[in-house]
Design an enzyme around this catalytic site. Structure first.
Site, mmCIF file in Angstrom:
data_model
loop_
_atom_site.group_PDB
_atom_site.id
_atom_site.type_symbol
_atom_site.label_atom_id
_atom_site.label_comp_id
_atom_site.label_asym_id
_atom_site.label_seq_id
_atom_site.Cartn_x
_atom_site.Cartn_y
_atom_site.Cartn_z
ATOM 1 N N ASP A 63 0.829 -1.209 0.000
ATOM 2 C CA ASP A 63 0.000 0.000 0.000
ATOM 3 C C ASP A 63 0.866 1.263 0.000
ATOM 4 O OD1 ASP A 63 0.906 -0.464 2.591
ATOM 5 O OD2 ASP A 63 -1.069 -0.757 3.450
ATOM 6 N N ASN A 139 -7.488 -4.377 14.615
ATOM 7 C CA ASN A 139 -8.892 -4.579 14.203
ATOM 8 C C ASN A 139 -9.009 -5.663 13.124
ATOM 9 O OD1 ASN A 139 -7.831 -3.294 11.995
ATOM 10 N ND2 ASN A 139 -9.380 -1.690 11.874
ATOM 11 N N HIS A 141 -7.266 -5.738 10.263
ATOM 12 C CA HIS A 141 -6.986 -5.332 8.875
ATOM 13 C C HIS A 141 -5.693 -5.955 8.374
ATOM 14 C CE1 HIS A 141 -4.690 -1.415 10.199
ATOM 15 N NE2 HIS A 141 -3.853 -2.416 10.060
ATOM 16 N N GLU A 146 -9.676 -2.589 5.591
ATOM 17 C CA GLU A 146 -10.298 -2.460 6.908
ATOM 18 C C GLU A 146 -11.519 -3.388 6.997
ATOM 19 O OE1 GLU A 146 -8.884 -0.847 9.249
ATOM 20 O OE2 GLU A 146 -7.459 0.385 8.139
#
Ligand code: PGA
Length: 238
Positions: A63, A139, A141, A146
């Site tokens: 990314d 979380n 991801h 996400e």
């Protein structure tokens, strides 16, 4: 999934580093998928000390922030100044600092430097990713995928949440400088890698890792999709 508890962060980093080194020594044209974040730093540290020749290896990062993509001057290919990071908080800058300044690869790609929908084609054209390094967020991801990201997502642009923008503002001079979007490989892009290393360092990752590895496969925990991968090792340490 092969799940391996490592004695220490150093042990985790060595296991992955040694395997990458071994695979490159057998196939000099290996294609690596790389991640930023604190977790893979130890692997990169190991690779920097390697005597193996990486000059035919190509790398694809997971990314990059929109607007902070590196600039490449094709006339300087293989020479100093070929890739220029736009900002100290860009992932390209991170990769230079932690790996590329010392290990010379054939070419390193970042999503966003071309249209996001051609990044997957570029990966395909290079024969696909042989080894993908991944971290996991608390979380669940993976990369910027996400909770809620679909299983069949390819490389795409995501809007950063207000929370992420606020969190990241400490790295920038002002909150207005924080990019509002990032380009990320999607879940499907990641699942296409021939081999995956999912790495987690620290007690704070334990709960989410357990859910990702043993819980339901759900878009609520994007890392849980990895249970369906045929060749994945999960290495973790406290
Ligand atoms: P970390 O980040 O390696 O800095 O823990 C992992 C991630 O959020 O993907």
């Amino acid at each position: 999934m092969e799940i391996i508890k490592c004695k220490s962060y150093r042990d985790l980093s060595l296991q992955v580093g040694i395997d990458i080194e071994y695979q490159v020594s057998r196939n000099s044209k290996l294609v690596l998928g790389l991640a930023t974040g604190s977790t893979p730093k130890g692997v990169y540290e190991y690779l920097k000390s390697s005597t193996v020749d990486f000059s035919e290896v190509r790398t694809f990062n997971l990314d990059e922030y929109v607007g902070l993509e590196p600039e490449f001057n094709s006339r300087l290919k293989g020479k100093k100044g070929y890739g220029v990071p736009k900002h100290k908080q860009s992932y390209y800058y991170f990769m230079n600092e932690h790996l590329f300044n010392e290990v010379k690869f054939k070419r390193s790609f970042f999503p966003g430097e071309s249209q996001s929908d051609t990044y997957d084609s570029l990966i395909d054209a290079c024969g696909g990713i042989d080894i993908q390094i991944l971290g996991i967020g608390t979380n669940g991801h993976i990369a910027f995928n996400e909770p809620g990201t679909s299983r069949d997502s390819l490389t795409h642009v995501v809007d950063l949440t207000e929370n992420t923008i606020k969190d990241n503002s400490r790295f920038f001079d002002s909150i207005d400088e924080v990019p509002k979007q990032a380009t990320t490989m999607g879940i499907e892009s990641i699942m296409r890698a021939k081999q995956i290393y999912l790495l987690a360092n620290g007690k704070h990752k334990k709960d989410i890792l357990e859910k990702a590895c043993y819980g339901d496969i759900t878009s609520d925990i994007p890392a849980s999709y990895l249970q369906e991968h045929k060749n994945i090792k999960v290495l973790y340490c406290d």
